[in-house]
Design a protein around this motif. Structure first.
Motif, PDB file in Angstrom:
ATOM      1  N   VAL A  26       0.839  -1.204   0.000  1.00  0.00           N
ATOM      2  CA  VAL A  26       0.000   0.000   0.000  1.00  0.00           C
ATOM      3  C   VAL A  26       0.874   1.254   0.000  1.00  0.00           C
ATOM      4  CG1 VAL A  26      -1.620   1.344   1.426  1.00  0.00           C
ATOM      5  CG2 VAL A  26      -2.023  -1.094   1.023  1.00  0.00           C
ATOM      6  N   ALA A  29       2.489   1.777  -3.382  1.00  0.00           N
ATOM      7  CA  ALA A  29       1.501   2.247  -4.360  1.00  0.00           C
ATOM      8  C   ALA A  29       1.218   3.741  -4.171  1.00  0.00           C
ATOM      9  CB  ALA A  29       0.215   1.431  -4.251  1.00  0.00           C
ATOM     10  N   ALA A  30       1.087   4.168  -2.917  1.00  0.00           N
ATOM     11  CA  ALA A  30       0.821   5.581  -2.642  1.00  0.00           C
ATOM     12  C   ALA A  30       2.001   6.462  -3.024  1.00  0.00           C
ATOM     13  CB  ALA A  30       0.470   5.780  -1.167  1.00  0.00           C
ATOM     14  N   ASP A  34       5.035   0.309  -7.983  1.00  0.00           N
ATOM     15  CA  ASP A  34       4.456  -1.017  -7.848  1.00  0.00           C
ATOM     16  C   ASP A  34       5.393  -1.885  -7.033  1.00  0.00           C
ATOM     17  OD1 ASP A  34       2.040  -0.711  -9.289  1.00  0.00           O
ATOM     18  OD2 ASP A  34       3.144  -0.846 -11.180  1.00  0.00           O
ATOM     19  N   PRO A  60       0.408   7.623  -8.666  1.00  0.00           N
ATOM     20  CA  PRO A  60      -0.485   6.974  -7.705  1.00  0.00           C
ATOM     21  C   PRO A  60      -1.926   7.402  -7.960  1.00  0.00           C
ATOM     22  CG  PRO A  60       0.726   8.740  -6.636  1.00  0.00           C
ATOM     23  CD  PRO A  60       1.266   8.623  -8.033  1.00  0.00           C
ATOM     24  N   ASP A  64      -5.035   4.712  -4.078  1.00  0.00           N
ATOM     25  CA  ASP A  64      -3.748   4.360  -3.468  1.00  0.00           C
ATOM     26  C   ASP A  64      -3.473   5.240  -2.253  1.00  0.00           C
ATOM     27  OD1 ASP A  64      -3.159   2.427  -5.449  1.00  0.00           O
ATOM     28  OD2 ASP A  64      -2.081   3.890  -6.686  1.00  0.00           O
ATOM     29  N   ARG A  67      -5.926   4.456   0.663  1.00  0.00           N
ATOM     30  CA  ARG A  67      -5.570   3.218   1.372  1.00  0.00           C
ATOM     31  C   ARG A  67      -4.425   3.459   2.359  1.00  0.00           C
ATOM     32  NH1 ARG A  67      -6.115   0.850  -3.935  1.00  0.00           N
ATOM     33  NH2 ARG A  67      -8.155  -0.136  -4.029  1.00  0.00           N
TER      34      ARG A  67
END
Length: 86
Positions: A26, A29-30, A34, A60, A64, A67
């Motif tokens: 997570v 991703a933020a 990846d 992002p 993303d 989360r």
């Protein structure tokens, strides 16, 4: 952290490692990256549960970032394990 008295087979310990792995994915991703995850990458090292490599940069998404913000509001239950079989 292993708790051999209440988790003698390290089941909860492995589950917590899975949660940490999810948080890494997570967070990456933020940050616009990846994660390439290989679970149980080396049979000769049973304590190595996963290998994570940072993937290429990308933009992002709003999801993303949301989360990542949600991680801070998650809580762990401290209730005892259920006595019955799984």
């Amino acid at each position: 952290r292993a708790l051999p008295v209440v988790d003698p087979h390290d089941r909860a310990l492995v589950i917590s490692c899975g949660a940490a792995l999810a948080h890494v994915r997570v967070a990456l991703a933020a940050a616009g990256r990846d994660a390439d995850v290989v679970r149980l990458p080396d049979a000769s090292e049973p304590d190595l549960l996963a290998r994570v490599r940072v993937g290429p940069a990308r933009d992002p998404t709003v999801q993303d970032v949301a989360r990542l913000a949600a991680i801070a509001s998650r809580r762990t239950t401290r209730l005892p394990f259920a006595p019955g079989p799984l």
